[in-house]
Design a protein around this motif. Structure first.
Motif, PDB file in Angstrom:
ATOM      1  N   UNK A 137       4.773 -12.875   4.771  1.00  0.00           N
ATOM      2  CA  UNK A 137       4.406 -11.587   4.183  1.00  0.00           C
ATOM      3  C   UNK A 137       5.130 -11.439   2.853  1.00  0.00           C
ATOM      4  N   UNK A 138       4.383 -11.266   1.774  1.00  0.00           N
ATOM      5  CA  UNK A 138       4.985 -11.083   0.456  1.00  0.00           C
ATOM      6  C   UNK A 138       5.005  -9.599   0.144  1.00  0.00           C
ATOM      7  N   UNK A 139       6.201  -9.017   0.158  1.00  0.00           N
ATOM      8  CA  UNK A 139       6.357  -7.579  -0.054  1.00  0.00           C
ATOM      9  C   UNK A 139       7.078  -7.268  -1.364  1.00  0.00           C
ATOM     10  N   UNK A 140       7.046  -8.214  -2.301  1.00  0.00           N
ATOM     11  CA  UNK A 140       7.776  -8.064  -3.551  1.00  0.00           C
ATOM     12  C   UNK A 140       6.890  -7.555  -4.680  1.00  0.00           C
ATOM     13  N   UNK A 141       5.676  -8.074  -4.759  1.00  0.00           N
ATOM     14  CA  UNK A 141       4.779  -7.604  -5.815  1.00  0.00           C
ATOM     15  C   UNK A 141       4.306  -6.182  -5.483  1.00  0.00           C
ATOM     16  N   UNK A 142       4.364  -5.292  -6.463  1.00  0.00           N
ATOM     17  CA  UNK A 142       3.973  -3.888  -6.268  1.00  0.00           C
ATOM     18  C   UNK A 142       4.659  -3.302  -5.026  1.00  0.00           C
ATOM     19  N   UNK A 143       5.992  -3.232  -5.021  1.00  0.00           N
ATOM     20  CA  UNK A 143       6.723  -2.781  -3.824  1.00  0.00           C
ATOM     21  C   UNK A 143       6.761  -1.261  -3.670  1.00  0.00           C
ATOM     22  N   UNK A 144       5.587  -0.672  -3.556  1.00  0.00           N
ATOM     23  CA  UNK A 144       5.460   0.764  -3.305  1.00  0.00           C
ATOM     24  C   UNK A 144       4.462   0.925  -2.160  1.00  0.00           C
ATOM     25  N   UNK A 145       4.956   1.438  -1.025  1.00  0.00           N
ATOM     26  CA  UNK A 145       4.135   1.453   0.178  1.00  0.00           C
ATOM     27  C   UNK A 145       3.878   2.847   0.732  1.00  0.00           C
ATOM     28  N   UNK A 146       4.602   3.852   0.204  1.00  0.00           N
ATOM     29  CA  UNK A 146       4.481   5.198   0.745  1.00  0.00           C
ATOM     30  C   UNK A 146       4.607   6.244  -0.359  1.00  0.00           C
ATOM     31  N   UNK A 147       4.118   7.425  -0.055  1.00  0.00           N
ATOM     32  CA  UNK A 147       4.344   8.587  -0.916  1.00  0.00           C
ATOM     33  C   UNK A 147       5.853   8.701  -1.138  1.00  0.00           C
ATOM     34  N   UNK A 148       6.302   8.937  -2.372  1.00  0.00           N
ATOM     35  CA  UNK A 148       7.748   8.962  -2.642  1.00  0.00           C
ATOM     36  C   UNK A 148       8.527   9.982  -1.823  1.00  0.00           C
ATOM     37  N   UNK A 149       7.844  11.014  -1.290  1.00  0.00           N
ATOM     38  CA  UNK A 149       8.532  11.999  -0.454  1.00  0.00           C
ATOM     39  C   UNK A 149       8.470  11.656   1.031  1.00  0.00           C
ATOM     40  N   UNK A 150       7.836  10.533   1.372  1.00  0.00           N
ATOM     41  CA  UNK A 150       7.633  10.187   2.780  1.00  0.00           C
ATOM     42  C   UNK A 150       8.193   8.816   3.127  1.00  0.00           C
ATOM     43  N   UNK A 151       9.104   8.324   2.315  1.00  0.00           N
ATOM     44  CA  UNK A 151       9.614   6.968   2.513  1.00  0.00           C
ATOM     45  C   UNK A 151      10.488   6.867   3.761  1.00  0.00           C
ATOM     46  N   UNK A 152      11.284   7.883   4.061  1.00  0.00           N
ATOM     47  CA  UNK A 152      12.127   7.839   5.262  1.00  0.00           C
ATOM     48  C   UNK A 152      11.273   7.652   6.517  1.00  0.00           C
ATOM     49  N   UNK A 153      10.211   8.433   6.636  1.00  0.00           N
ATOM     50  CA  UNK A 153       9.298   8.290   7.778  1.00  0.00           C
ATOM     51  C   UNK A 153       8.548   6.966   7.694  1.00  0.00           C
ATOM     52  N   UNK A 154       8.296   6.529   6.472  1.00  0.00           N
ATOM     53  CA  UNK A 154       7.544   5.297   6.270  1.00  0.00           C
ATOM     54  C   UNK A 154       8.261   4.066   6.791  1.00  0.00           C
ATOM     55  N   UNK A 155       9.584   4.067   6.773  1.00  0.00           N
ATOM     56  CA  UNK A 155      10.319   2.900   7.254  1.00  0.00           C
ATOM     57  C   UNK A 155       9.981   2.589   8.707  1.00  0.00           C
ATOM     58  N   UNK A 204      14.728   1.391  -0.465  1.00  0.00           N
ATOM     59  CA  UNK A 204      14.093   2.561  -1.080  1.00  0.00           C
ATOM     60  C   UNK A 204      12.572   2.450  -1.109  1.00  0.00           C
ATOM     61  N   UNK A 205      12.066   1.239  -0.932  1.00  0.00           N
ATOM     62  CA  UNK A 205      10.619   1.033  -0.888  1.00  0.00           C
ATOM     63  C   UNK A 205      10.058   1.268   0.516  1.00  0.00           C
ATOM     64  N   UNK A 206      10.951   1.505   1.491  1.00  0.00           N
ATOM     65  CA  UNK A 206      10.499   1.732   2.859  1.00  0.00           C
ATOM     66  C   UNK A 206      10.623   0.513   3.747  1.00  0.00           C
TER      67      UNK A 206
END
Length: 280
Positions: free
Chosen positions: A161-179, A215-217
């Protein structure tokens, strides 16, 4: 059109070298370059092309498929024949339809409401605005389908799994839940990896800046303690020969999880910008 022999050259050139495993990308990330039913072939629905190089990639892959030679199967079989481990890689996150449109999938074009920026309260300058928001089950399902198809239909030694390119996976206010959401999704992938082959491994590539990754989740510490990852690959454009991977090595100490450190290819001298293979 490319012949089978030309397509397999990427494997053949590694024979009798010190390389014992090859990681090959499935395609651009939004679209693939193999005979997929879960995803889409690059250019499959294009009516116009903005660059000949992408059209040629489609034509070559499509010609092989129509001749009964699935490009991914050619590579996996060739690797097995030559005694090399073969691990397919998926670029999990990509930007939206406006980013290189001829490499985009119909799924992305028709589902912009699943992007992070679809929530109109997101700052328009947020770099992940047009990236998929993994809080949506539809997003996780589409990505998982591609992974599961490869694991079930091809003779591979694991998945990357490549999670480095475009490392934004969640709404910036929902990253804690996103993890937690991301960890559960990766846990499901880990189960699929093991169910389809006891010796298969899950490799996950994360930003080498661990604070950025978190910080990206991406709760990589929990992946380690939960045992849902076999190896972590700390990566990024700034990785060089002297990059310190000590913090991540400390986290995996005493666990079965390995750290696979990449070698940077940047030279940056007045004569050479990028190192050749022999220089590396």
């Amino acid at each position: 059109p490319m012949s089978k022999e030309e397509y397999c050259a990427v494997i053949d050139e590694l024979v009798e070298t010190s390389v014992d495993a090859v990681v090959v990308g499935l395609g651009e990330g939004r679209t693939m370059l193999h005979d997929t039913r879960a995803g889409e072939l690059l250019g499959e629905y294009n009516e116009r092309w903005d660059h000949i190089v992408f059209r040629r990639a489609f034509q070559n892959a499509n010609a092989l498929i129509e001749a009964g030679n699935d490009p991914l199967r050619l590579l996996t079989e060739r690797a097995r024949e030559k005694g090399l481990q073969f691990i397919p890689l998926l670029q999990v996150q990509k930007h939206g339809p406006e980013s290189v449109p001829t490499r985009c999938s119909r799924f992305r074009r028709e589902n912009t409401h699943l992007e992070i920026g679809a929530a109109m309260d997101v700052n328009r300058e947020y770099p992940g605005l047009d990236c998929l928001d993994f809080k949506h089950p539809e997003v996780r399902k589409e990505r998982f389908g591609i992974i599961a198809e490869v694991l079930n239909d091809y003779d591979v030694d694991g998945f990357h799994l490549q999670l480095v390119e475009a490392p934004w996976f969640f709404h910036p206010d929902e990253i804690d839940a996103g993890r937690s959401t991301m960890t559960a999704w990766i846990g499901r992938i880990s189960e699929e990896v093991k169910q389809t082959g006891n010796d298969r491994e899950l490799l996950i590539e994360i930003p080498f800046d661990l604070e950025q990754a978190y910080d990206a989740g991406l709760d990589f510490e929990r992946w380690i303690t939960d045992g849902i990852v076999d190896a972590l690959v700390p990566s990024g454009s700034a990785v060089a020969q002297m990059t310190d991977f000590g913090p991540l090595l400390e986290l995996v100490k005493g666990t079965p999880v390995r750290v696979l450190a990449p070698i940077g290819n940047s030279v940056g001298s007045d004569r050479l910008g990028t190192a050749s293979t022999s220089a590396i």
